[in-house]
Design an enzyme around this catalytic site. Structure first.
Site, PDB file in Angstrom:
ATOM      1  N   GLU A  19      -7.302  17.387   3.621  1.00  0.00           N
ATOM      2  CA  GLU A  19      -6.280  17.625   4.640  1.00  0.00           C
ATOM      3  C   GLU A  19      -5.312  18.677   4.119  1.00  0.00           C
ATOM      4  O   GLU A  19      -4.995  18.704   2.932  1.00  0.00           O
ATOM      5  CB  GLU A  19      -5.536  16.316   4.923  1.00  0.00           C
ATOM      6  CG  GLU A  19      -4.452  16.416   5.983  1.00  0.00           C
ATOM      7  CD  GLU A  19      -3.658  15.129   6.122  1.00  0.00           C
ATOM      8  OE1 GLU A  19      -3.009  14.953   7.172  1.00  0.00           O
ATOM      9  OE2 GLU A  19      -3.669  14.305   5.185  1.00  0.00           O
ATOM     10  N   LYS A  87      -6.398  14.205  14.778  1.00  0.00           N
ATOM     11  CA  LYS A  87      -5.836  12.935  14.301  1.00  0.00           C
ATOM     12  C   LYS A  87      -5.197  12.156  15.438  1.00  0.00           C
ATOM     13  O   LYS A  87      -4.430  12.705  16.233  1.00  0.00           O
ATOM     14  CB  LYS A  87      -4.804  13.214  13.195  1.00  0.00           C
ATOM     15  CG  LYS A  87      -4.294  11.960  12.502  1.00  0.00           C
ATOM     16  CD  LYS A  87      -3.364  12.321  11.350  1.00  0.00           C
ATOM     17  CE  LYS A  87      -2.891  11.079  10.619  1.00  0.00           C
ATOM     18  NZ  LYS A  87      -1.960  11.402   9.515  1.00  0.00           N
ATOM     19  N   CYS A 139      -6.091  11.039   6.651  1.00  0.00           N
ATOM     20  CA  CYS A 139      -5.012  10.412   5.896  1.00  0.00           C
ATOM     21  C   CYS A 139      -4.981   8.894   6.116  1.00  0.00           C
ATOM     22  O   CYS A 139      -5.993   8.229   5.951  1.00  0.00           O
ATOM     23  CB  CYS A 139      -3.680  11.065   6.257  1.00  0.00           C
ATOM     24  SG  CYS A 139      -2.358  10.722   5.068  1.00  0.00           S
TER      25      CYS A 139
END
Length: 266
Positions: A19, A87, A139
């Protein structure tokens, strides 16, 4: 990290960057991304990377994963390609501000850079390459098994998580984050590929056995052959429902026993 042997030039290699690996908006990085994708394709390699996607038409930012290089013809890379992930579970304050119209005027703390991301769909298409089909998580999304469960299909062969663990500092955060990712591999009986910038990069097989890792704050490349796995586990079929029923049963039994004890005393 990649699905490859020791020869860095061999074909059919999957390269995974973490990321925030590309420090720029995707729209501004086309002069870098397009030639890179063409070069990777010529070498028979595929690259996955985190990047910030910006849609100039809607003025929306997304924390995203894109794929470059050797891909199925119908999903080859472009700025508008659908073979990407956006995301869904955004980090409060860091990626979005709840009740922003009220909170942002209160203090500069609520005006952090890149704190106005838009949320991707809860259910999205898997990422696809010539190697496998991937269910991604960005994440701390990997801490939400029900989110992954909704996105793992019969053809999903590998789990993927990219993370920027810099904000953990010197705490136990990177180790805990790694163990959470490993748990997903065990729950869904699929390999887990985890790539981080300064956290712990690791690869797990479909039983949660570690195949290799790079320690935090360590520069290097982790290479390993990975075999995709398929099928549905009990958790994939039933999710957290058995656990919720068990907890409900414990509560009912506890209340019943306490009631019977109190009844006997009277």
């Amino acid at each position: 990290m990649s699905e490859a042997g020791d020869n860095s030039d061999r074909e059919n290699e999957l390269i995974i960057w973490p990321e925030s690996a590309i420090a720029g908006l995707e729209i501004d990085m086309q002069r870098f991304l397009q030639p890179l994708s063409e070069e990777l394709e010529m070498k028979g390699k595929t690259l996955m990377s985190g990047i910030i996607e910006y849609d100039i038409n809607t003025d929306e930012y997304h924390n995203a994963i894109i794929m470059l290089g050797q891909l199925p013809i119908e999903v080859s890379y472009s700025q508008t390609s659908t073979n990407r992930y956006r995301k869904h579970h955004l980090l409060p304050i860091g990626e979005f501000v709840p009740f922003e119209n009220l909170l942002r005027p209160l203090a500069p703390y609520f005006n952090l850079p890149m704190s106005s991301f838009h949320r991707g769909d809860e259910v999205q298409k898997n990422l696809t390459s010539g190697l496998a089909t991937f269910a991604p998580a960005l994440c701390y999304e990997v801490a939400f098994p029900e989110l992954l469960r909704k996105n793992i299909l019969q053809e999903t062969g590998v789990l993927l998580t990219l993370s920027n663990d810099a904000w953990f500092g010197s705490s136990i955060g990177p180790d805990q984050h790694l163990q959470i990712a490993r748990m997903r591999a065990i729950e869904f009986a699929r390999p887990m590929l985890r790539s981080t910038n300064n956290g712990i990069t690791a690869i797990y097989d479909d039983q949660g056995k570690e195949l290799g890792r790079l320690a935090s704050n360590t520069e290097g490349v982790l290479r390993q052959k990975v075999q995709p796995a398929f099928g549905f586990t009990p958790y994939q079929r039933f999710g957290s429902t058995p656990l919720h029923l068990y907890c409900l049963l414990v509560i009912i039994l506890t209340l019943t026993l306490n009631y019977l004890k109190g009844h006997k005393k009277t």
